[in-house]
Design a protein around this motif. Structure first.
Motif, PDB file in Angstrom:
ATOM      1  N   GLY A 125       0.793  -1.226   0.000  1.00 15.55           N
ATOM      2  CA  GLY A 125       0.000   0.000   0.000  1.00 15.55           C
ATOM      3  C   GLY A 125       0.816   1.262   0.000  1.00 15.55           C
ATOM      4  N   GLY A 126       2.119   1.139  -0.272  1.00 16.26           N
ATOM      5  CA  GLY A 126       2.989   2.309  -0.298  1.00 16.26           C
ATOM      6  C   GLY A 126       3.032   2.972  -1.663  1.00 16.26           C
ATOM      7  N   VAL A 127       3.926   3.940  -1.814  1.00 21.63           N
ATOM      8  CA  VAL A 127       3.993   4.734  -3.046  1.00 21.63           C
ATOM      9  C   VAL A 127       4.766   4.042  -4.153  1.00 21.63           C
ATOM     10  CG1 VAL A 127       3.747   6.909  -1.820  1.00 21.63           C
ATOM     11  CG2 VAL A 127       6.037   5.964  -2.177  1.00 21.63           C
ATOM     12  N   GLY A 128       5.666   3.107  -3.789  1.00 18.49           N
ATOM     13  CA  GLY A 128       6.460   2.419  -4.802  1.00 18.49           C
ATOM     14  C   GLY A 128       7.374   3.368  -5.555  1.00 18.49           C
ATOM     15  N   LEU A 129       7.901   2.909  -6.703  1.00 16.25           N
ATOM     16  CA  LEU A 129       8.852   3.703  -7.478  1.00 16.25           C
ATOM     17  C   LEU A 129       8.191   4.447  -8.635  1.00 16.25           C
ATOM     18  CD1 LEU A 129      11.805   1.146  -7.754  1.00 16.25           C
ATOM     19  CD2 LEU A 129      11.638   3.077  -6.191  1.00 16.25           C
ATOM     20  N   GLN A 130       6.880   4.377  -8.760  1.00 22.34           N
ATOM     21  CA  GLN A 130       6.228   4.839  -9.977  1.00 22.34           C
ATOM     22  C   GLN A 130       6.123   6.360 -10.093  1.00 22.34           C
ATOM     23  OE1 GLN A 130       2.485   2.847 -10.287  1.00 22.34           O
ATOM     24  NE2 GLN A 130       3.397   0.842 -10.680  1.00 22.34           N
ATOM     25  N   ARG A 131       6.223   7.097  -9.002  1.00 19.59           N
ATOM     26  CA  ARG A 131       5.998   8.533  -9.122  1.00 19.59           C
ATOM     27  C   ARG A 131       7.220   9.282  -9.632  1.00 19.59           C
ATOM     28  NH1 ARG A 131       5.395  10.318  -2.750  1.00 19.59           N
ATOM     29  NH2 ARG A 131       7.532   9.888  -2.102  1.00 19.59           N
ATOM     30  N   GLY A 132       8.412   8.617  -9.617  1.00 20.85           N
ATOM     31  CA  GLY A 132       9.610   9.226 -10.189  1.00 20.85           C
ATOM     32  C   GLY A 132       9.974  10.541  -9.534  1.00 20.85           C
ATOM     33  N   ARG A 133      10.333  11.547 -10.369  1.00 26.41           N
ATOM     34  CA  ARG A 133      10.699  12.855  -9.865  1.00 26.41           C
ATOM     35  C   ARG A 133      10.225  13.920 -10.853  1.00 26.41           C
ATOM     36  NH1 ARG A 133      16.984  13.522  -9.393  1.00 26.41           N
ATOM     37  NH2 ARG A 133      16.536  15.675 -10.025  1.00 26.41           N
ATOM     38  N   ARG A 134      10.083  15.132 -10.376  1.00 26.11           N
ATOM     39  CA  ARG A 134       9.505  16.195 -11.192  1.00 26.11           C
ATOM     40  C   ARG A 134      10.441  16.644 -12.310  1.00 26.11           C
ATOM     41  NH1 ARG A 134       7.616  21.358  -7.917  1.00 26.11           N
ATOM     42  NH2 ARG A 134       9.856  21.355  -7.453  1.00 26.11           N
ATOM     43  N   SER A 135      11.736  16.722 -12.028  1.00 18.59           N
ATOM     44  CA  SER A 135      12.727  17.163 -13.013  1.00 18.59           C
ATOM     45  C   SER A 135      13.907  16.213 -12.987  1.00 18.59           C
ATOM     46  CB  SER A 135      13.203  18.586 -12.690  1.00 18.59           C
ATOM     47  OG  SER A 135      14.347  18.923 -13.454  1.00 18.59           O
ATOM     48  N   ARG A 136      14.456  15.902 -14.155  1.00 17.92           N
ATOM     49  CA  ARG A 136      15.599  14.999 -14.220  1.00 17.92           C
ATOM     50  C   ARG A 136      16.883  15.676 -13.773  1.00 17.92           C
ATOM     51  NH1 ARG A 136      16.203  12.178 -19.877  1.00 17.92           N
ATOM     52  NH2 ARG A 136      18.133  11.591 -18.812  1.00 17.92           N
ATOM     53  N   THR A 137      16.932  17.008 -13.741  1.00 20.87           N
ATOM     54  CA  THR A 137      18.196  17.698 -13.491  1.00 20.87           C
ATOM     55  C   THR A 137      18.188  18.566 -12.243  1.00 20.87           C
ATOM     56  OG1 THR A 137      17.502  19.544 -14.906  1.00 20.87           O
ATOM     57  CG2 THR A 137      18.750  17.746 -15.942  1.00 20.87           C
ATOM     58  N   ARG A 138      17.008  18.861 -11.672  1.00 19.55           N
ATOM     59  CA  ARG A 138      16.953  19.765 -10.533  1.00 19.55           C
ATOM     60  C   ARG A 138      16.123  19.150  -9.405  1.00 19.55           C
ATOM     61  NH1 ARG A 138      16.033  22.872 -14.897  1.00 19.55           N
ATOM     62  NH2 ARG A 138      13.780  22.848 -14.498  1.00 19.55           N
ATOM     63  N   LEU A 139      16.512  19.488  -8.179  1.00 19.16           N
ATOM     64  CA  LEU A 139      15.764  19.064  -6.994  1.00 19.16           C
ATOM     65  C   LEU A 139      15.564  20.260  -6.078  1.00 19.16           C
ATOM     66  CD1 LEU A 139      17.359  15.636  -5.945  1.00 19.16           C
ATOM     67  CD2 LEU A 139      15.061  16.009  -6.880  1.00 19.16           C
ATOM     68  N   ALA A 140      14.460  20.265  -5.361  1.00 20.38           N
ATOM     69  CA  ALA A 140      14.186  21.295  -4.367  1.00 20.38           C
ATOM     70  C   ALA A 140      13.590  20.637  -3.131  1.00 20.38           C
ATOM     71  CB  ALA A 140      13.222  22.341  -4.927  1.00 20.38           C
ATOM     72  N   LYS A 141      13.683  21.292  -2.012  1.00 20.48           N
ATOM     73  CA  LYS A 141      13.121  20.768  -0.771  1.00 20.48           C
ATOM     74  C   LYS A 141      11.635  20.484  -0.958  1.00 20.48           C
ATOM     75  CE  LYS A 141      12.668  21.763   4.165  1.00 20.48           C
ATOM     76  NZ  LYS A 141      12.962  22.732   5.258  1.00 20.48           N
ATOM     77  N   GLY A 142      11.209  19.300  -0.544  1.00 15.76           N
ATOM     78  CA  GLY A 142       9.819  18.892  -0.671  1.00 15.76           C
ATOM     79  C   GLY A 142       9.521  18.061  -1.895  1.00 15.76           C
ATOM     80  N   ASP A 143      10.460  17.983  -2.857  1.00 18.04           N
ATOM     81  CA  ASP A 143      10.239  17.185  -4.062  1.00 18.04           C
ATOM     82  C   ASP A 143      10.153  15.702  -3.735  1.00 18.04           C
ATOM     83  OD1 ASP A 143      10.234  19.387  -5.658  1.00 18.04           O
ATOM     84  OD2 ASP A 143      12.165  18.988  -6.633  1.00 18.04           O
ATOM     85  N   ALA A 144       9.298  14.984  -4.464  1.00 11.24           N
ATOM     86  CA  ALA A 144       9.247  13.524  -4.376  1.00 11.24           C
ATOM     87  C   ALA A 144      10.305  12.933  -5.293  1.00 11.24           C
ATOM     88  CB  ALA A 144       7.872  13.017  -4.777  1.00 11.24           C
ATOM     89  N   VAL A 145      10.993  11.893  -4.805  1.00 13.20           N
ATOM     90  CA  VAL A 145      11.960  11.148  -5.610  1.00 13.20           C
ATOM     91  C   VAL A 145      11.674   9.659  -5.375  1.00 13.20           C
ATOM     92  CG1 VAL A 145      14.388  10.739  -6.128  1.00 13.20           C
ATOM     93  CG2 VAL A 145      13.671  12.976  -5.273  1.00 13.20           C
ATOM     94  N   ASP A 146      10.837   9.079  -6.222  1.00 12.62           N
ATOM     95  CA  ASP A 146      10.423   7.687  -6.062  1.00 12.62           C
ATOM     96  C   ASP A 146       9.822   7.478  -4.677  1.00 12.62           C
ATOM     97  OD1 ASP A 146      11.226   7.087  -8.669  1.00 12.62           O
ATOM     98  OD2 ASP A 146      13.272   6.634  -8.043  1.00 12.62           O
ATOM     99  N   VAL A 147      10.434   6.616  -3.855  1.00  7.82           N
ATOM    100  CA  VAL A 147       9.888   6.343  -2.524  1.00  7.82           C
ATOM    101  C   VAL A 147      10.437   7.300  -1.473  1.00  7.82           C
ATOM    102  CG1 VAL A 147       9.437   3.906  -2.950  1.00  7.82           C
ATOM    103  CG2 VAL A 147      11.691   4.616  -2.118  1.00  7.82           C
TER     104      VAL A 147
END
Length: 526
Positions: free
Chosen positions: A416-438
């Motif tokens: 019932g978890g999130v798994g790896l399917q949600r990926g990430r919003r941008s392939r090159t940038r990250l910001a606080k609060g971003d989802a990265v897979d699980v």
């Protein structure tokens, strides 16, 4: 900012301002207008280390007698105290430290020294009593142990009682505060409750598990100790202190389980389990050293409840009232509200209250934490390593064992978890609060550090931290996995994952460094 600096800075901020209750207990000025001077014995102990900053905030001048000044240096208030190096077993050292002192706090307990602790405590106490009388000290304050009358006491409680009697017989006004189980992270008695409850879903216990106990929150102990310095010199006696709840030991364990989010534990009282066997069992299951666990276990053979409330006529209760047991456990766990969950493993180790950890606490104190740390030097500079770190997850993958990551994601989805399917919003940038897979980005310092908090289904709380530090001729890549287990299932989960961690985390280090050195960002970026 590194972990140690963040710890010390946050702790110094937390201890720099007195609470309203502490402000009301500020030191009265001496007749000559000078601030009152306090001598503290036991400043690196559990209670002493928490009392010193509150005395300083209250306007007292604090002097410490310690065998090792080096143990004081890491504490945030070290520069604000006078340190006298000496051994409390040496009468000359004690006499010298008493010079000009108004109040003496005797908080030395020698349980950790082994079976000879009672003799050692007696020697130290006699030195304190003689030195205080010789030095014209105005008040001695001692934290003893709550105990019943008319029974044969354990070695630990008999020693505490003897120390109090020696001080009361010194001729110096003395206030002996007798407390039972102190609730706060780092208290040996609380750590026994914590680890027994978290590790054992079912506990065979001695008959004393049914005894009635009156625990007290560490913040309330500190309230009484701080106020004791203002008590009129005409009062010299021993008084009991305790919290508002009287519980059986088994109820304490299950109260902890509820606050820690664990199922209540089954407890069986066995008449054949002697104090010695019980202490060996506690030593096996918890990190509390056997030389400390055994005297404490022996002390639980008899009920420990306040005989009266004479303390209320000497020291008023805290303005907000005494802290209940479960509220004290919440504070010790770092939870202000019952349902509040820690969001950062860094925040979870920073001291903000008397119940939280201090650098001077023993290694076995505090909640269980598992870590996996890895480092690798590289000829690539930080500007080459950071882009590889910042592109982790999603289509770029996790740089190692893709099949194992995929299996973990599928397992999480089945639970019932999130798994790896949600990926990430941008392939090159990250910001606080971003989802990265699980994972979720909890903190990021571009070019320096990325901290991810796990949102997968695990029996505990997990973080993954990746970073890079500049070094001559290149850089050093580092990563750290941190896991706070919840109960026995959390510990078993970590142990089961260790072989996979060896493959996954080693592979991550090798691939990230190799990609940085070759100029590759990830396979998908070729």
């Amino acid at each position: 900012m590194d972990e140690g600096t963040a710890y010390e800075d946050a702790q110094a901020d937390a201890l720099s301002a007195p609470t309203g209750a502490e402000e009301a207990l500020r030191a009265p000025a001496r007749a000559d207008g000078a601030a009152r001077r306090v001598l503290m014995l036991g400043a690196t102990g559990y209670i002493g280390g928490r009392l010193v900053p509150r005395l300083l905030n209250g306007g007292y001048r604090v002097r410490l007698l310690t065998r090792s000044a080096g143990r004081i240096d890491p504490l945030p208030w070290a520069s604000r105290v006078e340190i006298v190096t000496g051994d409390a077993t040496d009468p000359d050292a004690v006499n010298g430290a008493m010079d000009g002192v108004d109040v003496v706090y005797h908080l030395v307990h020698s349980l950790a020294s082994g079976d000879d602790f009672a003799r050692l405590d007696r020697t130290i106490t006699e030195n304190v009593a003689h030195g205080a009388a010789r030095g014209d000290v105005g008040r001695i304050i001692y934290l003893g142990g709550l105990h019943p009358e008319g029974v044969e006491l354990s070695r630990h409680l008999a020693s505490r009682k003897e120390v109090g009697e020696i001080l009361l017989g010194s001729g110096v006004p003395t206030l002996v505060l007798r407390a039972g189980v102190v609730i706060g992270s780092g208290s040996a008695s609380f750590e026994m409750v914590r680890h027994l409850t978290e590790v054992l879903p079912y506990m065979p216990a001695p008959r004393w598990v049914r005894n009635r106990i009156q625990p007290i929150a560490v913040r309330d102990v500190l309230h009484y100790l701080l106020a004791a310095a203002r008590v009129d010199r005409s009062i010299s006696r021993a008084v009991d202190i305790g919290g508002p709840d009287v519980l059986r030991y088994g109820q304490m364990m299950n109260g902890y389980a509820i606050e820690a989010g664990l199922p209540q534990r089954g407890i069986a009282a066995l008449p054949v389990l002697t104090p010695r066997l019980a202490s060996l069992w506690v030593g096996l299951v918890t990190p509390v050293p056997p030389r400390i666990a055994r005297p404490l276990v022996e002390s639980l053979q008899h009920p420990c409840v306040m005989r009266d409330h004479a303390i209320d006529g000497i020291i008023p209760r805290p303005p907000d009232g005494l802290t209940g047991y479960r509220a004290a456990v919440r504070l010790a766990l770092g939870r202000i509200e019952i349902d509040e969950v820690e969001t950062s493993w860094v925040d979870a180790t920073v001291s903000r209250a008397p119940s939280d950890p201090l650098p001077s606490d023993p290694d076995w104190a505090g909640r269980t934490v598992f870590t996996d740390r890895r480092r690798r030097a590289t000829s690539a500079g930080p500007d080459a390593v950071w882009p590889v770190i910042s592109r982790i997850g999603g289509e770029n993958g996790w740089y190692s064992a893709p099949l194992l990551w995929a299996l973990r994601g599928w397992a999480d989805r089945l639970m019932g978890g999130v798994g790896l399917q949600r990926g990430r919003r941008s392939r090159t940038r990250l910001a606080k609060g971003d989802a990265v897979d699980v994972w979720r980005v909890e903190a990021i310092e571009p070019g320096r550090m990325l901290r991810l908090r796990a949102e997968m289904r695990v029996p505990g709380s997990a973080w993954l931290e990746l970073g890079v530090d500049a070094r001559p001729g290149g850089a050093e890549y580092w990563q750290r996995a941190v896991f706070f287990p919840r109960g026995l299932s959390g510990r078993l989960y970590w142990l089961a994952m260790l072989p996979f961690h060896g493959l996954i985390f080693t592979g991550m280090v090798s691939r990230i460094v190799a990609d940085a050195e070759s100029g590759r960002l990830s396979r998908s970026d070729r």
